[in-house]
Write an enzyme that holds these catalytic residues in place. Structure first.
Site, mmCIF file in Angstrom:
data_model
loop_
_atom_site.group_PDB
_atom_site.id
_atom_site.type_symbol
_atom_site.label_atom_id
_atom_site.label_comp_id
_atom_site.label_asym_id
_atom_site.label_seq_id
_atom_site.Cartn_x
_atom_site.Cartn_y
_atom_site.Cartn_z
ATOM 1 N N CYS A 274 -29.125 49.083 35.263
ATOM 2 C CA CYS A 274 -27.838 49.199 35.950
ATOM 3 C C CYS A 274 -27.750 50.516 36.736
ATOM 4 C CB CYS A 274 -26.663 49.185 34.969
ATOM 5 S SG CYS A 274 -26.792 47.994 33.659
ATOM 6 N N ASP A 275 -28.153 51.597 36.119
ATOM 7 C CA ASP A 275 -27.835 52.924 36.673
ATOM 8 C C ASP A 275 -29.034 53.731 37.152
ATOM 9 O OD1 ASP A 275 -25.131 52.485 36.145
ATOM 10 O OD2 ASP A 275 -25.351 53.118 34.071
ATOM 11 N N CYS B 11 -28.036 51.788 30.185
ATOM 12 C CA CYS B 11 -28.674 50.690 30.918
ATOM 13 C C CYS B 11 -29.422 51.229 32.134
ATOM 14 C CB CYS B 11 -27.621 49.667 31.340
ATOM 15 S SG CYS B 11 -28.312 48.303 32.282
#
Ligand code: NDP
Length: 309
Positions: free
Chosen positions: A136-137, A133
């Site tokens: 997300c990261d 992701c």
């Protein structure tokens, strides 16, 4: 006696549904499924969930949601659904521990799973440089070098997003062409920070205490095959997701990828009292906050439906 509100899944959608259903006095029962806490628990820190200005550890966030659901009376059980009969109410679900449950309303919040290549190193470096992701990261790779695997729209989108943060992005594509839409391909090709490595497969990762590079092979099995190491700080998978909807396909509408199709922007599946919330019904956004919101909607729908009986 039938459970009034049965919730399958313990990610943000499942727990939020449980919080709302619990507060509404529906005595929800949540089945945690294979991955208690959902997909978020395989990431590390969440920096984009509102209300946590310094970010929050993903497991802590999910643990908080779980406790909040329990505080309002949700019963949390550990088992995975293996079969369902949604032909008529009360609906029936069977679990892998041999038990079964009947329910008046069912909230399917079983999520989706990112696909991985199947390398042992992906497990070894999970949360230590391996991610599925970028939203997300990606932030953790500012000014660093990352690789994205895949040649579809998701991979191109993630590579473009990562290029806005990282100093260099390799897009590792197994075919000699991209499968993504023309517009996405052009965006990737025109981005000076992205280098596309066509006909390249990843066979392993290396690094001390985190990813420092990938072992890749160009034109595997061909006369000009070349194996080499690609130094990177982060390895992002973007080879597709699989919604966990197999059990319900006989009963609810799904799209060609298996995502449950709901009515408009509601979580209604078309079967009275049966709702789908979170990533199992969301091919587009796949964010915790969106999943939580749809879990809330599903519980409110369940409450309204039960009142109408
Ligand atoms: P896709 O199935 O479209 O693409 C998957 C990509 O991963 C392909 O390039 C595929 O390679 C590659 N791949 C699969 N398995 C492996 C493997 N084991 N090793 C290496 N590469 C692999 O998935 P997406 O998630 O990209 O897209 C899903 C759907 O969502 C599509 O319909 C897409 O158009 C849509 N979407 C739309 C977006 C938008 O419009 N903005 C954004 C994101 C997704 P190969 O080509 O060789 O099979």
């Amino acid at each position: 006696m039938a459970i009034s509100c049965l919730i399958l899944g313990s990610g943000p959608a499942g727990y939020t549904a449980a919080i709302y259903a619990g507060r509404a006095g529906l005595n929800p029962v949540v089945y945690e499924g294979l991955q208690p806490g959902g997909q978020l628990t395989i990431t590390t820190e969440i920096e984009n969930f509102p209300g946590f200005p310094e970010g929050i550890d993903a497991n802590e966030l999910m643990d908080g949601m779980r406790k909040q659901a329990e505080r309002f009376g949700a019963e949390i059980r550990t088992a995975t659904a293996v079969k369902a009969d949604l032909s008529k109410a009360p609906y029936k679900v069977w679990f892998d521990d041999g038990t079964e449950a009947e329910c008046q309303t069912l909230i399917i919040a079983t999520g989706a799973k990112a696909k991985y290549l199947g390398l042992d190193d992906e497990v070894k470096y999970q949360g230590m440089g391996v991610s599925a992701c970028a939203t997300c990261d990606g932030f953790f790779y500012r000014k660093k070098t990352v690789a994205v695997v895949g040649g579809g729209d998701t991979a191109c989108e993630e590579a473009t997003y990562l290029a806005s943060l990282a100093q260099k992005v390799y897009l590792i594509v197994r075919k000699p062409f991209l499968r993504a839409s023309k517009a996405m391909q052009e965006r990737v090709m025109q981005n000076p920070k992205i280098e596309v490595l066509f006909e390249t497969n990843t066979v392993g990762l290396y690094g001390e205490g985190g990813v420092e590079g990938a072992h890749v092979v160009y034109r595997k099995g061909e006369a000009d095959e070349k194996a080499y190491d690609l130094p990177i700080d982060g390895f992002f998978l973007a080879i597709g997701h699989k919604p966990s909807s197999d059990l319900f396909k006989e009963w609810v509408k799904t799209d060609e990828l298996g995502y449950i199709q709901t009515e408009g922007d509601s979580p209604r599946t078309g079967i009275p009292g049966v709702y789908a919330a979170g990533d199992v019904a969301d091919p587009h956004y796949r964010q915790a906050i969106c999943a939580a919101a749809s879990g809330c909607k599903a519980a409110m729908e369940a409450e309204k439906y039960l009142q109408s009986l």
